[in-house]
Design an enzyme around this catalytic site. Sequence first.
Site, mmCIF file in Angstrom:
data_model
loop_
_atom_site.group_PDB
_atom_site.id
_atom_site.type_symbol
_atom_site.label_atom_id
_atom_site.label_comp_id
_atom_site.label_asym_id
_atom_site.label_seq_id
_atom_site.Cartn_x
_atom_site.Cartn_y
_atom_site.Cartn_z
ATOM 1 C CB THR A 48 -1.070 -0.190 1.230
ATOM 2 O OG1 THR A 48 -1.728 -1.219 1.298
ATOM 3 C CG2 THR A 48 -1.478 1.283 1.379
ATOM 4 C CB THR A 98 0.277 -3.949 6.206
ATOM 5 O OG1 THR A 98 -0.757 -3.936 5.649
ATOM 6 C CG2 THR A 98 1.060 -2.735 6.250
HETATM 7 N N1 ASP Z 1 -2.838 -5.333 0.328
HETATM 8 C C1 ASP Z 1 -1.640 -4.448 0.839
HETATM 9 C C2 ASP Z 1 -0.387 -5.208 0.693
HETATM 10 O O1 ASP Z 1 -0.352 -6.095 1.682
HETATM 11 C C3 ASP Z 1 -1.958 -4.100 2.165
HETATM 12 C C4 ASP Z 1 -0.979 -3.110 2.488
HETATM 13 O O2 ASP Z 1 0.274 -2.861 2.253
HETATM 14 O O3 ASP Z 1 -1.305 -2.628 3.610
HETATM 15 O O4 ASP Z 1 0.552 -5.133 -0.247
#
Ligand code: ASP
Length: 332
Positions: A12, A85
């Site tokens: 993200t 994340t």
């Molecule tokens: N879907 C994203 C990922 O894991 C979520 C994030 O980065 O917060 O790349």
Amino acid sequence: MKKILFIGTGGTIASELSHGALSPSLDASQLLCQIPEVSGYCSVDAVQPFSLDSTNITPAHWQILAAKIKEQYDRYDGFVIAHGTDTMAYTAAALSYLLQNSEKPIILTGAQKPIGFESTDSKQNLSDSFLCACSELHGVLVVFGGQVLLGSRARKIRSKSYFAFESPNYPPIASVQNGRLVVYFNPTLGQPRFYERLEQSVGLLKLTPATDAALLHYMLSHYKALVIEAFGVGGLPYRNGEFRREVIAALKAGKPVVLTTQVQSEGTDLSVYEVGKDLRGFGVLEAYDMTPEAAFTKLMWILSVTDDPKEQRRLFYESVWHDILPPKEIET
Ligand code: ASP
């Protein structure tokens, strides 16, 4: 001035909206441009081995990251990895086993909101991470929402808000407060040991009250080792003796089986209930206070270094930088 290697992997933090959905599009140098203050206290080289939503990250990507850090280890004082994340806890645990006892900080961070959004945690998490990478901290760490957590202990516990990570069974080792690093304790290290390979044939089965013994049978035969996420302090459902028969047969055939729990905090204790009590005697491994992510990736590392069940058992219970509190300490 300290030299830091910044590794972008997507997530993200590096995402932009396209056709109404977020996907990673900024590379590590573009992220770096958003936190110019960092160049005041360290010099940074940026690399981008892949760019993925972390949902798409696999053990092959963990190995790429470990190999990159191993190859560049002597040239830098610290490492910052920007990562999605969603699977960061798996990557952090995997890197904790692949890059054991690093005397240099290896920081994983990310964000709940993209760096280009007006309201975002990206810049704060990144600048906190560079501060940690320039510090005397060591080992694989997750820096998120102002907290510094051991990589083998961190879990994503909130899907939307900024304080997304915690380490349920281990205290944060430091925090970053208004740009100042406050270190609570800096756990001691053994000798640095780096590995490049993980055995990928490890399964993780989350039990439900309706799980069929056929699924357990399939997973035990398909994988070289299995982590079972059971209930409460651990134990196996009886189901006409079928679950026990499957697990005991696998253990007798020399296949490691780990029991862990779906409960977030305080871990397992198989000695309490009849459903778990005698399983230890058959050689089942118990995760105690480890996270399921750590138990799973630790098995991958252990299986890549030895086929000997006795040695596998010894390694599982040997703490790699505080990933597990030795069972004796838990029982007292
Ligand atoms: N879907 C994203 C990922 O894991 C979520 C994030 O980065 O917060 O790349």
